[in-house]
Design a protein around this motif. Sequence first.
Motif, PDB file in Angstrom:
ATOM      1  N   ALA A  26       0.846  -1.195   0.000  1.00 48.32           N
ATOM      2  CA  ALA A  26       0.000   0.000   0.000  1.00 48.32           C
ATOM      3  C   ALA A  26       0.880   1.244   0.000  1.00 48.32           C
ATOM      4  O   ALA A  26       1.978   1.257   0.571  1.00 48.32           O
ATOM      5  CB  ALA A  26      -0.914  -0.009   1.222  1.00 48.32           C
ATOM      6  N   LEU A  27       0.408   2.300  -0.646  1.00 40.05           N
ATOM      7  CA  LEU A  27       1.143   3.565  -0.728  1.00 40.05           C
ATOM      8  C   LEU A  27       0.405   4.648   0.038  1.00 40.05           C
ATOM      9  O   LEU A  27      -0.819   4.633   0.150  1.00 40.05           O
ATOM     10  CB  LEU A  27       1.320   3.993  -2.181  1.00 40.05           C
ATOM     11  CG  LEU A  27       2.123   3.062  -3.099  1.00 40.05           C
ATOM     12  CD1 LEU A  27       2.186   3.647  -4.499  1.00 40.05           C
ATOM     13  CD2 LEU A  27       3.522   2.831  -2.544  1.00 40.05           C
ATOM     14  N   SER A  28       1.181   5.593   0.540  1.00 39.82           N
ATOM     15  CA  SER A  28       0.628   6.733   1.274  1.00 39.82           C
ATOM     16  C   SER A  28       0.724   7.998   0.436  1.00 39.82           C
ATOM     17  O   SER A  28       1.758   8.247  -0.212  1.00 39.82           O
ATOM     18  CB  SER A  28       1.382   6.916   2.595  1.00 39.82           C
ATOM     19  OG  SER A  28       1.072   8.177   3.182  1.00 39.82           O
ATOM     20  N   PHE A  29      -0.348   8.792   0.452  1.00 37.04           N
ATOM     21  CA  PHE A  29      -0.359  10.093  -0.214  1.00 37.04           C
ATOM     22  C   PHE A  29      -0.943  11.101   0.779  1.00 37.04           C
ATOM     23  O   PHE A  29      -2.111  11.446   0.730  1.00 37.04           O
ATOM     24  CB  PHE A  29      -1.191  10.055  -1.486  1.00 37.04           C
ATOM     25  CG  PHE A  29      -0.629   9.172  -2.565  1.00 37.04           C
ATOM     26  CD1 PHE A  29       0.221   9.683  -3.530  1.00 37.04           C
ATOM     27  CD2 PHE A  29      -0.916   7.826  -2.585  1.00 37.04           C
ATOM     28  CE1 PHE A  29       0.752   8.867  -4.517  1.00 37.04           C
ATOM     29  CE2 PHE A  29      -0.394   6.981  -3.556  1.00 37.04           C
ATOM     30  CZ  PHE A  29       0.444   7.509  -4.523  1.00 37.04           C
ATOM     31  N   CYS A  30      -0.104  11.530   1.697  1.00 35.53           N
ATOM     32  CA  CYS A  30      -0.522  12.475   2.726  1.00 35.53           C
ATOM     33  C   CYS A  30      -0.684  13.853   2.064  1.00 35.53           C
ATOM     34  O   CYS A  30       0.167  14.289   1.294  1.00 35.53           O
ATOM     35  CB  CYS A  30       0.530  12.524   3.819  1.00 35.53           C
ATOM     36  SG  CYS A  30      -0.074  13.065   5.403  1.00 35.53           S
TER      37      CYS A  30
END
Length: 293
Positions: A285-289
């Motif tokens: 999973a990737l994070s895009f804060c």
Amino acid sequence: MDERDQFRRAAIGQGVPEDEVARFAELIRFRIHACQREEGVHAGRRGGRPRLPVGMPWPTCPEGSPLPFLLRLDCAALPRVPDLALPADGTLLFFLDQEGAQDVCGIENEKAYARVGYVPVGAGTVDGEDVLPAGTDLGRLLAPEHEMYAGLQAELPDWLDDSEDWLCDTQIQLLRDMPHRKEMSALLEQLWPERKSWLSKDVFVGGYTISAQDPPETFMMDRERIQQARSLPRAEQMVAQYEEQRRVMREWVPLAQFGVPDEAYVNARFLIRHDDLAAGRFDRALSFCEFTE
């Protein structure tokens, strides 16, 4: 029969042509909305202490500091969503250091400051505090705690309400091929009434990405394809960018989106490929804060 089939039958029953219904149905995305109000099923908790599988360390960032724990979702309790292959049971745990995530550049670098863990049903667990080094300030790692109650929502892309001046030729043609879209939108609302929501306090699983600025899909588009499109006339450039963004959206899905506690202008967004979700590869999973002010 899933929810999308339910919509198709209802729309055709109202006299909308089948081909038009099919175009509209392709735009529908279903998502889980979880909030503090006791509306729907109990599906998890924001904040509080995580229970980690025996042998699993508390996730850390590259500097070695433990990542703050923000959310737990109970998969068995979550409503089933078409085209969203969530685990049938077990628990998902979400960790995020929003300051570290915003300070770095690049998708892979941000990934180091976010983590999704999965606890299989029946697995032995321990209180997360038990695996932290002695003297760790636990309060810094825990968000305010409250229970979450979930229900199902249906949503459509925001661009359906935009002026044609902002749309590419593909989108414009699609709108013209759906003369009954207002009636179908009303039917969608009738079948799945909108739940009052507030991103800073609620959680969204599935559906479309929530963005105040550029959506995450923009950063995942194939740069070579976009670069090649720049040599085309403006109208064709817009079509190429739309098609590339749609390709990314078909491959990826929001695993969880929510406001970061005590940060009025920061949203956490975790995305995962459909095939990785189905296979339980949550480490991908990737994070895009997003800072929204």
